[in-house]
Structure formats: structure tokens, C-alpha cells
Design a protein around this motif. Structure first.
Motif, PDB file in Angstrom:
ATOM      1  N   ALA A 180       0.832  -1.211   0.000  1.00 25.84           N
ATOM      2  CA  ALA A 180       0.000   0.000   0.000  1.00 25.84           C
ATOM      3  C   ALA A 180       0.868   1.264   0.000  1.00 25.84           C
ATOM      4  CB  ALA A 180      -0.914  -0.007   1.217  1.00 25.84           C
ATOM      5  N   LEU A 181       2.052   1.180   0.598  1.00 25.20           N
ATOM      6  CA  LEU A 181       2.855   2.385   0.794  1.00 25.20           C
ATOM      7  C   LEU A 181       3.891   2.619  -0.312  1.00 25.20           C
ATOM      8  CD1 LEU A 181       3.450   2.004   4.636  1.00 25.20           C
ATOM      9  CD2 LEU A 181       1.794   3.471   3.472  1.00 25.20           C
ATOM     10  N   TRP A 182       4.186   1.584  -1.074  1.00 24.59           N
ATOM     11  CA  TRP A 182       5.298   1.649  -2.032  1.00 24.59           C
ATOM     12  C   TRP A 182       5.196   2.843  -2.980  1.00 24.59           C
ATOM     13  CZ3 TRP A 182      10.037   0.031  -2.583  1.00 24.59           C
ATOM     14  CH2 TRP A 182      10.653   0.143  -3.829  1.00 24.59           C
ATOM     15  N   SER A 183       3.958   3.158  -3.440  1.00 22.46           N
ATOM     16  CA  SER A 183       3.833   4.186  -4.486  1.00 22.46           C
ATOM     17  C   SER A 183       4.317   5.559  -4.009  1.00 22.46           C
ATOM     18  CB  SER A 183       2.394   4.269  -4.989  1.00 22.46           C
ATOM     19  OG  SER A 183       1.575   4.689  -3.924  1.00 22.46           O
ATOM     20  N   HIS A 184       4.264   5.826  -2.702  1.00 22.44           N
ATOM     21  CA  HIS A 184       4.774   7.124  -2.232  1.00 22.44           C
ATOM     22  C   HIS A 184       6.288   7.221  -2.463  1.00 22.44           C
ATOM     23  CE1 HIS A 184       5.413  10.723   0.204  1.00 22.44           C
ATOM     24  NE2 HIS A 184       6.442  10.085   0.749  1.00 22.44           N
ATOM     25  N   THR A 185       6.979   6.108  -2.224  1.00 21.91           N
ATOM     26  CA  THR A 185       8.434   6.105  -2.437  1.00 21.91           C
ATOM     27  C   THR A 185       8.758   6.093  -3.931  1.00 21.91           C
ATOM     28  OG1 THR A 185       8.885   5.065  -0.317  1.00 21.91           O
ATOM     29  CG2 THR A 185      10.545   4.767  -2.031  1.00 21.91           C
ATOM     30  N   ALA A 186       8.059   5.223  -4.674  1.00 22.00           N
ATOM     31  CA  ALA A 186       8.352   5.099  -6.105  1.00 22.00           C
ATOM     32  C   ALA A 186       7.913   6.347  -6.867  1.00 22.00           C
ATOM     33  CB  ALA A 186       7.649   3.866  -6.668  1.00 22.00           C
ATOM     34  N   GLY A 187       6.905   7.056  -6.338  1.00 25.77           N
ATOM     35  CA  GLY A 187       6.383   8.226  -7.048  1.00 25.77           C
ATOM     36  C   GLY A 187       7.074   9.519  -6.661  1.00 25.77           C
ATOM     37  N   ALA A 188       8.027   9.443  -5.731  1.00 23.01           N
ATOM     38  CA  ALA A 188       8.686  10.668  -5.270  1.00 23.01           C
ATOM     39  C   ALA A 188       9.549  11.241  -6.385  1.00 23.01           C
ATOM     40  CB  ALA A 188       9.543  10.355  -4.046  1.00 23.01           C
ATOM     41  N   ARG A 189       9.251  12.429  -6.808  1.00 24.72           N
ATOM     42  CA  ARG A 189      10.005  13.044  -7.914  1.00 24.72           C
ATOM     43  C   ARG A 189      10.392  14.466  -7.550  1.00 24.72           C
ATOM     44  NH1 ARG A 189      10.198   8.914  -9.754  1.00 24.72           N
ATOM     45  NH2 ARG A 189       9.046   7.849 -11.389  1.00 24.72           N
ATOM     46  N   ASP A 190      11.669  14.727  -7.639  1.00 23.07           N
ATOM     47  CA  ASP A 190      12.179  16.061  -7.377  1.00 23.07           C
ATOM     48  C   ASP A 190      12.137  16.821  -8.705  1.00 23.07           C
ATOM     49  OD1 ASP A 190      13.408  18.110  -6.123  1.00 23.07           O
ATOM     50  OD2 ASP A 190      15.183  16.989  -5.490  1.00 23.07           O
ATOM     51  N   THR A 191      10.924  17.093  -9.218  1.00 25.24           N
ATOM     52  CA  THR A 191      10.822  17.537 -10.614  1.00 25.24           C
ATOM     53  C   THR A 191      11.432  18.910 -10.884  1.00 25.24           C
ATOM     54  OG1 THR A 191       8.595  18.165 -10.021  1.00 25.24           O
ATOM     55  CG2 THR A 191       8.819  16.187 -11.357  1.00 25.24           C
ATOM     56  N   ARG A 192      11.491  19.755  -9.867  1.00 24.23           N
ATOM     57  CA  ARG A 192      12.050  21.087 -10.099  1.00 24.23           C
ATOM     58  C   ARG A 192      13.574  21.064 -10.238  1.00 24.23           C
ATOM     59  NH1 ARG A 192      10.771  26.029  -8.942  1.00 24.23           N
ATOM     60  NH2 ARG A 192      12.253  26.294  -7.264  1.00 24.23           N
ATOM     61  N   GLN A 193      14.198  20.121  -9.527  1.00 26.89           N
ATOM     62  CA  GLN A 193      15.655  20.137  -9.476  1.00 26.89           C
ATOM     63  C   GLN A 193      16.296  19.020 -10.272  1.00 26.89           C
ATOM     64  OE1 GLN A 193      17.767  20.794  -5.988  1.00 26.89           O
ATOM     65  NE2 GLN A 193      16.211  22.026  -4.987  1.00 26.89           N
ATOM     66  N   ARG A 194      15.478  18.063 -10.711  1.00 25.97           N
ATOM     67  CA  ARG A 194      16.035  16.826 -11.221  1.00 25.97           C
ATOM     68  C   ARG A 194      15.667  16.590 -12.667  1.00 25.97           C
ATOM     69  NH1 ARG A 194      16.783  11.682  -8.167  1.00 25.97           N
ATOM     70  NH2 ARG A 194      18.407  10.750  -9.463  1.00 25.97           N
ATOM     71  N   ALA A 195      16.659  16.329 -13.508  1.00 28.53           N
ATOM     72  CA  ALA A 195      16.389  15.943 -14.892  1.00 28.53           C
ATOM     73  C   ALA A 195      16.061  14.457 -14.905  1.00 28.53           C
ATOM     74  CB  ALA A 195      17.606  16.231 -15.750  1.00 28.53           C
ATOM     75  N   ARG A 196      15.339  13.995 -15.921  1.00 25.65           N
ATOM     76  CA  ARG A 196      14.959  12.578 -15.986  1.00 25.65           C
ATOM     77  C   ARG A 196      16.038  11.772 -16.691  1.00 25.65           C
ATOM     78  NH1 ARG A 196      12.298   9.709 -13.244  1.00 25.65           N
ATOM     79  NH2 ARG A 196      11.189   8.478 -14.771  1.00 25.65           N
ATOM     80  N   TYR A 197      16.691  10.903 -15.958  1.00 27.07           N
ATOM     81  CA  TYR A 197      17.599   9.950 -16.586  1.00 27.07           C
ATOM     82  C   TYR A 197      17.166   8.553 -16.173  1.00 27.07           C
ATOM     83  CZ  TYR A 197      20.766  13.566 -18.219  1.00 27.07           C
ATOM     84  OH  TYR A 197      21.299  14.633 -18.877  1.00 27.07           O
ATOM     85  N   ALA A 198      17.504   7.585 -16.988  1.00 27.93           N
ATOM     86  CA  ALA A 198      17.000   6.232 -16.785  1.00 27.93           C
ATOM     87  C   ALA A 198      17.432   5.635 -15.445  1.00 27.93           C
ATOM     88  CB  ALA A 198      17.478   5.346 -17.933  1.00 27.93           C
ATOM     89  N   ASP A 199      18.583   6.056 -14.925  1.00 29.19           N
ATOM     90  CA  ASP A 199      19.082   5.409 -13.709  1.00 29.19           C
ATOM     91  C   ASP A 199      18.444   5.972 -12.436  1.00 29.19           C
ATOM     92  OD1 ASP A 199      20.394   7.867 -14.152  1.00 29.19           O
ATOM     93  OD2 ASP A 199      21.828   7.336 -12.588  1.00 29.19           O
ATOM     94  N   ALA A 200      17.463   6.871 -12.586  1.00 23.96           N
ATOM     95  CA  ALA A 200      16.928   7.544 -11.394  1.00 23.96           C
ATOM     96  C   ALA A 200      16.051   6.625 -10.537  1.00 23.96           C
ATOM     97  CB  ALA A 200      16.148   8.778 -11.805  1.00 23.96           C
TER      98      ALA A 200
END
Ligand SMILES: Nc1ncnc2c1ncn2[C@@H]1O[C@H](COP(=O)(O)OP(=O)(O)OP(=O)(O)O)[C@@H](O)[C@H]1O
Ligand SMILES: [Mg+2]
Length: 426
Positions: A180-200
Motif C-alpha cells: 500500500a505504501l510503495w507508491s509514495h516512495t516510487a512516485g517521489a520526484r524532485d521535478t524542479r531540481q532533477r532531470a529525468r535519466y534512466a538510472d533515477a
């Protein structure tokens, strides 16, 4: 494009805090900032950078492609008069080290930078060096977390492998349902500071540690630890371990301090860290300090300011000196204490903020910063970005400063109406 002769310093990752530090120390048009195009856009970095006289240029570069640091090296020409390269943000640590290596100026060392940017790599290195730490495993989903819990105990921590600000970190109790809790960790995105790379998208599960939490800040010159400090911290007692207060110096027994310094020296050595600053977090358990994590950049949360207030001098200046090729910076004794206390607020819509004036008149107060205003929506605190402000106080020593900060913060009340009820009324 050839880079201007006026550039002497390169900041890897856009950071207003770092630029403010540099602005005081460096001449006009001396700093080149490198940042990912998506972050430049999300943070309106051109607009913000234009406010600093020390900035010569802000260039797009693949500063967060940590798997391929050779890309940033190929993309940026060496400024002819470059003296120092420094990471401005956590996500720039690897590229800063790669550029420093390529350009022949002091840096962390690429291999060491990668260790401190990757929690799994860090755990592997620390384990091999005999540093105490929780059992851990790299995981890609809740089933693997469950398997880990069945071996190492059900109280555990799940976290992204390379994020910051407690984003996505969750402390699980034995009965918590990780599916039930996993999606909070997996969905955490630092979108303002972080570019999307595959290894993230990589995650860790760790055994849960219990005990007082501290961090150790050290300056390292050519692999040798010099200046050192221990900060005590208080963390929100919740599933989301957001930091609530820091106290400098922590005021620990001498034997505990020695054990911490020894462990940090061992870690710096094991990682092969050359030049810069380390901010290493520990939990003090029965047998001594257990490693939580370690970053190879200045700490956040105003800890550098607390260190300056407590010890005199400037940690940022000292770090800059080392990165410019200056000599070592030795240990020194604190002259007093300093502490920061973050303001918390219940979730909802801010109706009013009370007590600011009384807070500014309190004993030991250094500064008061309220980050919310009437009408703002306060979300439940799940990461450092959601705190409502902070106060800083000084004192005769760390614990005295912490008591003063607690008193200052206690005078301020953020009064909220229930956000959900408000929505319904509209
Ligand atoms: N194994 C553990 N046992 C108990 N608490 C832990 C453990 N790992 C992490 N924590 C708690 O979670 C907090 C955040 O974890 P961690 O430092 O790994 O994440 P982070 O996002 O890098 O945090 P930050 O950038 O705020 O330092 C720690 O400061 C600590 O309070
Ligand atoms: Mg941390």
C-alpha cells in the motif's frame, strides 16, 4: 563558443544559496553556471541568475547524467582561467568531480563522488571498510521489500537510491503494508531540481535503526580530514522522517565524538575522497555510530550558517579555498552554540500567523523566517520542501542554543483552517 577569460569558478547545478555565497567573495562575471535545460526552465534559472553580478553565464549541460560523466566533460570547454569547480546541488556532485578531474583542479575525485551520490554504492563501500550500518538491499518493488523483512525484521526503511530532502523516504512499522505504501516512495520526484535519466528509479530497503541522530561535517584536503563538526538533529516522529531541528555543536561525550570522527575518516578514506566537504549522517545505537548516509556537498537546512555562528569564520569560504587549491583547513574549537528549529503547522489553509514579533524579541534569537502567509495551503509534511519556516538562535553552547530556538519557535503559531472542509464549502 569560447568561454570568457573572466570565468574563474564553475558552479555545477543552479543554486541560489551557493550564488549568494559566491557573490560576496568573487568579482563580476567570474562564475559559469552549468545546469540541465529542464531544470533551467522549471526554476526560471536565467531570470534568477541575472540578479547576481558574479555570474558570467548560465549554460545548458548534461550535469545530471551520472552514468555518463564523460558527456558533461565533452560538452563544456575548459574556461581558460578556471580555478575551482564546485557542486551547487546534490545532483551536480558527480559532474563537478568529473570536470575538476578533467581540468586539473582540486575535486572530490570521480570515483568518490559516485560513491556519495548513490546510497547502494555507499553502503557497499562502507560495509567493506567495516563501518557499522544497517542490513540493506537494493530493491525494485514491494515483493522484494517483503522478502527482506522476512529475513531482517519487519521494521524497515524504504528510500530512493539517490534523492535528497527525505523525499520518498518512509519508516515502516512491523505491521505496515508495503504494497500500500510503495507508491509514495516510487512516485517521489524532485521535478524542479532533477532531470529525468534512466538510472533515477532505484530504491533501497534498510533495517530500521533507533537512537539519537547526528551529522558530521568535515573539510577534506588532499584526502586528509581537517575542520570537523558534529550537529545534533531532531526528526519528525512520523512515517516521513523530515528534519525538524539542528544543533551545533551537538555536545556529545568525548568518546562518542571520537568514534564519529574515526568513522568519517574511515569512510572518506574508503571512498577515496580527495577534496571538498562531507556531510555524513549517523544514528547512535548501542554499539556506537551507524551510518545513515553521506553527501559530498555542503549540508542544507542552514547548517553552514549554524557552523559559522558557532565557530566563527565561514565554512563556505574555507571550502572554496580548498577547491581553489589553497592549503588545508584545520579543526578549531567552537566559541558558542547555534541552532535552527523548523516551524511546523497542521495541514490546511493558513488563516493567520501569530507571535512573530514576540519571537523576534526572544533571548538568543538570530533570525526568524516564516515561509507561509494567510491564504497559502499547507500540505502534510512529507519532505523538507513542506516546512512552514524556521528560526535560528544562538547560545552559550549547542544545547543552550537549542533551548533558545525552541523558545523562539514556540512563540509563533501558524493557524490553519481545515483545507478539506474549506474546499467543500466552496
Ligand atoms: N535505516 C534507517 N533507520 C532509521 N532511520 C532512517 C534510516 N535511514 C534513514 N532514516 C531516517 O530518514 C531520514 C532520511 O533518510 P536519508 O538521509 O537516507 O534520505 P535523504 O532524502 O537523503 O535525506 P536528506 O537529504 O534530508 O538528508 C534520515 O535522516 C533518518 O532520520
Ligand atoms: Mg539524509
Amino acid at each position: 563558443m569560447s568561454l570568457s577569460d573572466s570565468i574563474t569558478h564553475v558552479l555545477v547545478g543552479f543554486s541560489v544559496g551557493s550564488l549568494s555565497d559566491l557573490e560576496e567573495r568573487l568579482p563580476e562575471r567570474s562564475v559559469l553556471i552549468l545546469e540541465e535545460s529542464s531544470v533551467i526552465e522549471a526554476r526560471r534559472a536565467h531570470e534568477q541568475a541575472a540578479k547576481f553580478r558574479c555570474v558570467a553565464a548560465l549554460l545548458e549541460a548534461p550535469t545530471q547524467d551520472e552514468e555518463h560523466p564523460e558527456r558533461v566533460v565533452a560538452a563544456v570547454q575548459r574556461p581558460p582561467r578556471v580555478q575551482a569547480v564546485m557542486p551547487g546541488v546534490e545532483y551536480g556532485v558527480v559532474s563537478a568531480a568529473a570536470l575538476a578531474d578533467a581540468w586539473g583542479v582540486p575535486g572530490a575525485g570521480l570515483a568518490a563522488a559516485r560513491v556519495f551520490r548513490d546510497k547502494a554504492r555507499l553502503r557497499a563501500v562502507a560495509g567493506a571498510a567495516g563501518i557499522a550500518q544497517p542490513a540493506w538491499a537494493e530493491v525494485s518493488g514491494p515483493d522484494e521489500v517483503e522478502r527482506f523483512r522476512s529475513v531482517h525484521g519487519r521494521a524497515c526503511v524504504i528510500k530512493p537510491g539517490n534523492s535528497q530532502a527525505s523525499l520518498g523516504v518512509q519508516l515502516l512499522e512491523p505491521d505496515d503494508d508495503v504494497h500500500a505504501l510503495w507508491s509514495h516512495t516510487a512516485g517521489a520526484r524532485d521535478t524542479r531540481q532533477r532531470a529525468r535519466y534512466a538510472d533515477a528509479d532505484r530504491y533501497l530497503v534498510e533495517q530500521r535503526l533507533y537512537g539519537p541522530e547526528v551529522s558530521v561535517e568535515v573539510l577534506v584536503h588532499q584526502g586528509v580530514v581537517g575542520f570537523r563538526n558534529i550537529t545534533a538533529k531532531t526528526v519528525l516522529q512520523s512515517r516521513y522522517p523530515v528534519e525538524l531541528a539542528h544543533t551545533v555543536p551537538a555536545g556529545l561525550p568525548a568518546a562518542t565524538e571520537e568514534a564519529l570522527y574515526r568513522a568519517v575518516r574511515l569512510l572518506a578514506e574508503a571512498a577515496g575522497f580527495r577534496n571538498g566537504v562531507l556531510h555524513a549522517e549517523w544514528i547512535l545505537g548501542d554499539g556506537g555510530p551507524y551510518l545513515v548516509e553521506c553527501a559530498a556537498r555542503l549540508p542544507g537546512d542552514n547548517i553552514p550558517q549554524l557552523i559559522d555562528l558557532a565557530y566563527g569564520g565561514s565554512l563556505a569560504d574555507d571550502l572554496l579555498g580548498i577547491l581553489e587549491g589553497g592549503g588545508p583547513v584545520g579543526p578549531r574549537d567552537p566559541l558558542g552554540g547555534a541552532a535552527i528549529r523548523f516551524l511546523s503547522s497542521p495541514p490546511g489553509v493558513v488563516a493567520e500567523v501569530l507571535g512573530e514579533e514576540k519571537a523576534r524579541a526572544a533571548k538568543g534569537v538570530h533570525s526568524v523566517h516564516v515561509g507561509v502567509a494567510p491564504g497559502d495551503t499547507v500540505r502534510p509534511t512529507t519532505s523538507s520542501w513542506e516546512r512552514a519556516g524556521h528560526v535560528i538562535a544562538t547560545g552559550a553552547d549547542g544545547p543552550d542554543a537549542a533551548a533558545n530556538a525552541e523558545d523562539v519557535a514556540g512563540r509563533i503559531a501558524v493557524v490553519c483552517t481545515d483545507g478539506a472542509a474549506e474546499e467543500e464549502r466552496r
